[in-house]
Scaffold this motif. Structure first.
Motif, PDB file in Angstrom:
ATOM      1  N   ALA A  47       8.845  64.410 -80.267  1.00 48.78           N
ATOM      2  CA  ALA A  47       9.097  65.595 -81.097  1.00 48.78           C
ATOM      3  C   ALA A  47       7.899  66.526 -81.270  1.00 48.78           C
ATOM      4  CB  ALA A  47       9.665  65.176 -82.449  1.00 48.78           C
ATOM      5  N   PRO A  48       7.346  67.050 -80.172  1.00 49.99           N
ATOM      6  CA  PRO A  48       6.273  68.038 -80.318  1.00 49.99           C
ATOM      7  C   PRO A  48       6.756  69.314 -81.008  1.00 49.99           C
ATOM      8  CG  PRO A  48       6.939  67.844 -77.998  1.00 49.99           C
ATOM      9  CD  PRO A  48       7.636  66.758 -78.744  1.00 49.99           C
ATOM     10  N   CYS A  49       8.064  69.559 -81.008  1.00 48.10           N
ATOM     11  CA  CYS A  49       8.626  70.725 -81.725  1.00 48.10           C
ATOM     12  C   CYS A  49       8.308  70.620 -83.216  1.00 48.10           C
ATOM     13  CB  CYS A  49      10.136  70.802 -81.512  1.00 48.10           C
ATOM     14  SG  CYS A  49      11.003  69.277 -81.990  1.00 48.10           S
ATOM     15  N   GLU A  50       8.360  69.388 -83.736  1.00 48.41           N
ATOM     16  CA  GLU A  50       8.124  69.209 -85.176  1.00 48.41           C
ATOM     17  C   GLU A  50       6.650  69.443 -85.515  1.00 48.41           C
ATOM     18  OE1 GLU A  50       9.913  65.636 -86.732  1.00 48.41           O
ATOM     19  OE2 GLU A  50      11.862  66.129 -85.858  1.00 48.41           O
ATOM     20  N   SER A  51       5.759  69.057 -84.587  1.00 50.35           N
ATOM     21  CA  SER A  51       4.322  69.313 -84.822  1.00 50.35           C
ATOM     22  C   SER A  51       4.043  70.811 -84.827  1.00 50.35           C
ATOM     23  CB  SER A  51       3.471  68.677 -83.721  1.00 50.35           C
ATOM     24  OG  SER A  51       3.759  67.328 -83.621  1.00 50.35           O
ATOM     25  N   ALA A  52       4.885  71.581 -84.126  1.00 50.77           N
ATOM     26  CA  ALA A  52       4.656  73.027 -84.025  1.00 50.77           C
ATOM     27  C   ALA A  52       5.448  73.811 -85.070  1.00 50.77           C
ATOM     28  CB  ALA A  52       5.046  73.501 -82.619  1.00 50.77           C
ATOM     29  N   CYS A  53       6.330  73.128 -85.816  1.00 56.55           N
ATOM     30  CA  CYS A  53       7.207  73.820 -86.781  1.00 56.55           C
ATOM     31  C   CYS A  53       6.364  74.549 -87.840  1.00 56.55           C
ATOM     32  CB  CYS A  53       8.130  72.794 -87.446  1.00 56.55           C
ATOM     33  SG  CYS A  53       9.112  73.448 -88.793  1.00 56.55           S
ATOM     34  N   VAL A  54       6.695  75.816 -88.106  1.00 58.96           N
ATOM     35  CA  VAL A  54       5.928  76.641 -89.047  1.00 58.96           C
ATOM     36  C   VAL A  54       5.957  76.035 -90.461  1.00 58.96           C
ATOM     37  CG1 VAL A  54       5.727  78.947 -90.068  1.00 58.96           C
ATOM     38  CG2 VAL A  54       6.408  78.702 -87.672  1.00 58.96           C
ATOM     39  N   LEU A  55       7.068  75.442 -90.813  1.00 53.49           N
ATOM     40  CA  LEU A  55       7.160  74.827 -92.143  1.00 53.49           C
ATOM     41  C   LEU A  55       6.095  73.742 -92.314  1.00 53.49           C
ATOM     42  CD1 LEU A  55       8.762  74.855 -94.778  1.00 53.49           C
ATOM     43  CD2 LEU A  55      10.412  73.296 -93.742  1.00 53.49           C
ATOM     44  N   GLY A  56       5.675  73.174 -91.187  1.00 56.02           N
ATOM     45  CA  GLY A  56       4.679  72.114 -91.200  1.00 56.02           C
ATOM     46  C   GLY A  56       3.296  72.571 -91.650  1.00 56.02           C
ATOM     47  N   ILE A  57       3.091  73.876 -91.799  1.00 54.81           N
ATOM     48  CA  ILE A  57       1.767  74.346 -92.255  1.00 54.81           C
ATOM     49  C   ILE A  57       1.502  73.846 -93.676  1.00 54.81           C
ATOM     50  CG2 ILE A  57       0.380  76.394 -92.804  1.00 54.81           C
ATOM     51  CD1 ILE A  57       1.888  77.867 -90.603  1.00 54.81           C
TER      52      ILE A  57
END
Ligand code: SF4
Length: 366
Positions: free
Chosen positions: A99-109
């Motif tokens: 799930a590299p998409c989750e590492s890049a998710c903006v909410l993850g900031i």
């Protein structure tokens, strides 16, 4: 965007898992699915970002904000259409992708990211349940024949794309069933094999011909494959393990991870295997290699009833949180505690094995 305030209202939640002490008693998958309400809430957390970094994080280019929105609106046909436009096998990636998409998710900031991988898994499972997963081969064929050598993930994906383009496709597999690593590498507790068989059945309905127990170059000449096809794709994967030539390598009880894992997957599927029985039952097990394969060896050893498990990783222990050296949205090298680690093992970092003396059973997954 399903719900503009969703990301403020709902926290990230993952589906429930069977407790470690119970799940190690069998080889079944142990993660449940969300309730309808929870799935709706989790999809509502997506902010439909102006620049959706999740897109660039996903190597497949999955159209994530759009399918999150379709899930929120419960439009399963649209969600499935969007997901399958970029991803041949969401039922595999939804279970085992890092799930590299989750590492890049903006909410993850500043909050835990959207549970994209889980949402993906739910879309495909709902699509199968609602009979939306249908053959995709066009009525008009190209008249071209393509042979794919190897029925692992790459061979299956190539075959799926080629049949969609209207070609006649034959896949040659030297093992007894299609799937490659999906079938014989990844343990059932992460990917039950009916999931692979369900996809293979769809591909067969689509017209893909699978020829198993056929080793190209041995059971059938390479020349013959070339002569009888317009094109050939080599998708044989890499089955040559990396050896560890240190003192004691000749001792008994030292095995390559794939030999160990493959045997257990065959046992679970009641398929006979050749060669010496490899078992961790009642043994002190050492796993060399701290990656996903090593982790699969830990989970399998626990299920076989190992006395103790130690896992050695050559790298030093990574931090649990992002540092300035790995800012969002890069893929962070963080401490990963897998479900197999939760089930029990001692982990050692920054360790370079010097000899095999005094180790009871070793799997090399480095
Ligand atoms: S980056 Fe995260 S919040 Fe933004 S669109 Fe993608 S999934 Fe939604």
């Amino acid at each position: 965007m399903g719900k503009p305030t969703g990301f403020k209202e709902y926290n990230r939640e993952l589906p429930e898992k069977v407790a470690p002490a119970l799940r190690v008693k069998n080889y079944n998958e142990f993660e449940s699915l969300y309730s309808d309400e929870k799935l709706n809430e989790q999809s509502a957390r997506c902010m439909n970002c102006g620049i959706p970094f999740c897109h660039s994080g996903c190597p497949l280019g999955n159209i994530i904000p759009e399918f999150n929105d379709a899930v929120y609106r419960k439009n399963w046909e649209e969600a499935y259409k969007l997901l399958s436009s970029t991803n041949n096998f969401p039922e595999f990636t939804g279970r085992i992708c890092p799930a590299p998409c989750e590492s890049a998710c903006v909410l993850g900031i500043n909050k835990p990211p959207v549970a994209i991988e889980e949402i993906e898994k739910h879309i495909i499972e709902i699509a199968y349940e609602k009979n939306l997963v249908k053959p995709t081969a066009p009525l008009i064929k190209t008249g071209k024949k393509v042979a794919v050598v190897g029925a692992g993930p790459a061979g299956l994906a190539a075959a799926a794309q080629l049949i969609k383009a209207g070609h006649a496709v034959t896949v040659y597999e030297r093992d007894d069933k299609p799937g490659g690593l999906l079938r014989y590498g990844i343990p059932d507790f992460k990917l039950e094999k009916w999931v692979v068989e369900r996809r293979v059945k769809v591909m067969e309905e689509d017209g893909v011909v699978f020829k198993c127990n056929v080793e190209v170059g041995k059971d059938i000449a390479a020349d013959e494959i070339l002569r009888s096809n317009d094109a050939v794709i080599l998708a044989g994967g890499s089955t040559i393990p990396r050896n560890l030539n240190i003192p004691g390598r000749e001792l008994k009880g030292i095995h390559f991870a794939m030999d160990f894992l493959k045997q257990q997957n065959k046992r679970v599927s009641n398929i006979k295997f050749k060669g010496e029985d490899i078992s961790a039952t009642g043994k002190d097990v050492v796993v060399i290699g701290g990656g996903d394969t090593g982790s699969d060896c830990v989970g399998t050893s626990n299920r076989q009833g190992a006395k103790s498990i130690k896992q050695f990783e050559v790298m030093v222990q990574p931090p649990a949180q992002r540092t300035n050296a790995m800012p969002w949205p890069t893929y962070p090298m963080l401490l990963k505690t897998t479900s197999s680690h939760e089930e029990g093992c001692e982990r050692y970092w920054g360790s370079i094995p010097k000899s095999f003396w005094a180790m009871a059973m070793v799997t090399c997954a480095h």
